[in-house]
Design an enzyme around this catalytic site. Structure first.
Site, mmCIF file in Angstrom:
data_model
loop_
_atom_site.group_PDB
_atom_site.id
_atom_site.type_symbol
_atom_site.label_atom_id
_atom_site.label_comp_id
_atom_site.label_asym_id
_atom_site.label_seq_id
_atom_site.Cartn_x
_atom_site.Cartn_y
_atom_site.Cartn_z
ATOM 1 C CB SER A 139 3.190 3.550 -4.607
ATOM 2 O OG SER A 139 3.692 2.285 -5.011
ATOM 3 N N GLY A 140 0.467 3.223 -5.705
ATOM 4 C CA GLY A 140 -0.404 2.548 -6.664
ATOM 5 C C GLY A 140 -1.792 2.245 -6.135
ATOM 6 N N GLY A 162 -2.853 -0.195 -4.347
ATOM 7 C CA GLY A 162 -2.910 -0.603 -2.946
ATOM 8 C C GLY A 162 -3.101 0.598 -2.042
ATOM 9 C CE1 TYR A 194 3.156 -9.132 -13.134
ATOM 10 C CE2 TYR A 194 1.865 -9.498 -15.130
ATOM 11 C CZ TYR A 194 2.038 -8.870 -13.913
ATOM 12 O OH TYR A 194 1.088 -7.980 -13.451
ATOM 13 C CB ALA A 233 -0.942 0.001 1.208
#
Length: 351
Positions: free
Chosen positions: A80-81, A83, A233, A78
């Site tokens: 950044s972005g 989250g 990924y 959480a």
């Protein structure tokens, strides 16, 4: 690679619209050559606006009765972005939010900043704990803090993720993307599972349509000699879909609800280890056909809060979404669960 599910995502439709419009523009210019600079500029502006509108997709607005007061929410990644955006929205709705972020000092600082952004007076409503999903020992320490201090956890948002362009290993000797995106969250969920069941919690895995990159050749060895960043990924994200599917199948009757989702194409720190040239190109493209961070958090909020979200299923654009044919293959999902359990057992036996 399974192409069809990708075509249902707004950002892919926006990208197709962008490319088609540019080709039409070039075709007309080649045969007529009558465009003035003003007409060209106006045409490009219209293209960008249309593509941005398509890419935005649907949004989720919690009902006026949505009140998370007294509930506890955990959000991994959480700092950044999406989250960060999700944590702020949960806090605004009254929840106690626990954010898992690498480094205790950084986690505590981020929690303070999130409280300010959410305009929360009670600083104890957002708590930051050290969590490095690439190190299973810190995952256990994080879970121990939760089990020690919390009586219930109502939502576990397994949000943190990363993408790597080269083969590398975690501190536990696991391929980095699979170890971080899937195994770290698998272990965290496993440790918290009794508390989650008791709380009748929602478990939300932020996956990706990148799981469609994977064909039927599943390989949990990830050999460096044949490493493919896209496939690696994709397999880590496919494992997260399988994780939610198996959680629902195994424990749904005990009250939990598990979901997986694609947040959209968003420019976040997930590509920070990618080559600089790729990052620049990726960023420019996403300015037109990508989602904002807040828009990208919408499906996470939808799966965490909406009664319309379907337990065990894959979601995107705030509704159930098309997925790879492998996503709900019962045999492969069970195999991934068994492999994950075996990895956890081996890597944590001395903890």
């Amino acid at each position: 690679m399974h192409i069809k599910p990708l075509l249902y995502q707004p950002e892919i439709q926006s990208f197709i619209c962008l490319i088609s419009s540019i080709l039409i523009l070039l075709f007309k210019f080649y045969f007529t050559q009558t465009f003035s600079l003003f007409t060209l500029f106006l045409y490009l502006i219209i293209i960008i606006l249309v593509c941005r509108r398509i890419a935005t997709g649907d949004s989720y607005i919690p009902s006026k009765n949505t009140d998370l007061t007294g509930q506890t929410v955990i959000v991994t990644g959480a700092a950044s972005g999406i989250g960060r955006a999700s944590a702020i929205e949960f806090a605004k709705l009254g929840a106690k939010v626990i954010v898992g972020i690498r480094g205790q000092n950084r986690a505590e600082q981020t929690a303070r900043l999130l409280a300010q952004e959410a305009k929360i007076i009670d600083t104890g409503k957002i708590v930051g704990y050290d969590l490095d999903l690439s190190k299973l020992s810190t995952v256990k320490q994080f879970a121990n803090k939760i089990l020690k201090h919390e009586q219930h956890v109502n939502i576990l948002l397994n949000n943190a993720g990363m993408a790597h362009s080269i083969h590398s290993l975690t501190a536990d000797g696991l391929e980095t993307e699979f170890g971080t995106n899937h195994i770290g969250h698998f272990y965290l969920t496993k440790l918290l599972l009794p508390l989650l069941i008791r709380s009748k919690a929602r478990i939300v895995n932020v996956s990706s349509t990148g799981h469609c990159f994977v064909d039927h050749r599943i390989n949990y060895e990830f050999p460096s000699s044949s490493y493919n960043a896209q496939i690696s990924y994709g397999q880590s994200k496919l494992a997260q879909v399988w994780h939610a599917f198996e959680l629902q199948k195994r424990y749904g009757q005990q009250g939990i609800k598990a979901y997986s989702l694609h947040p959209g194409m968003i420019y976040t720190e997930i590509t920070r280890r990618a080559p600089k040239s790729f990052n620049i190109f990726y960023h420019v493209v996403l300015l037109i056909v990508g989602k904002s961070i807040y828009q990208g958090a919408q499906t996470s909020l939808y799966c965490s809060l909406s009664n319309e979200a379907r337990p065990g299923q894959f979601h995107g654009n705030c509704k159930e979404a098309k997925s790879s044919p492998l996503a709900f293959n019962k045999q492969l999902a069970e195999e991934c669960w068994d492999v994950s359990e075996k990895i956890i057992s081996e890597k944590t036996k001395y903890f």
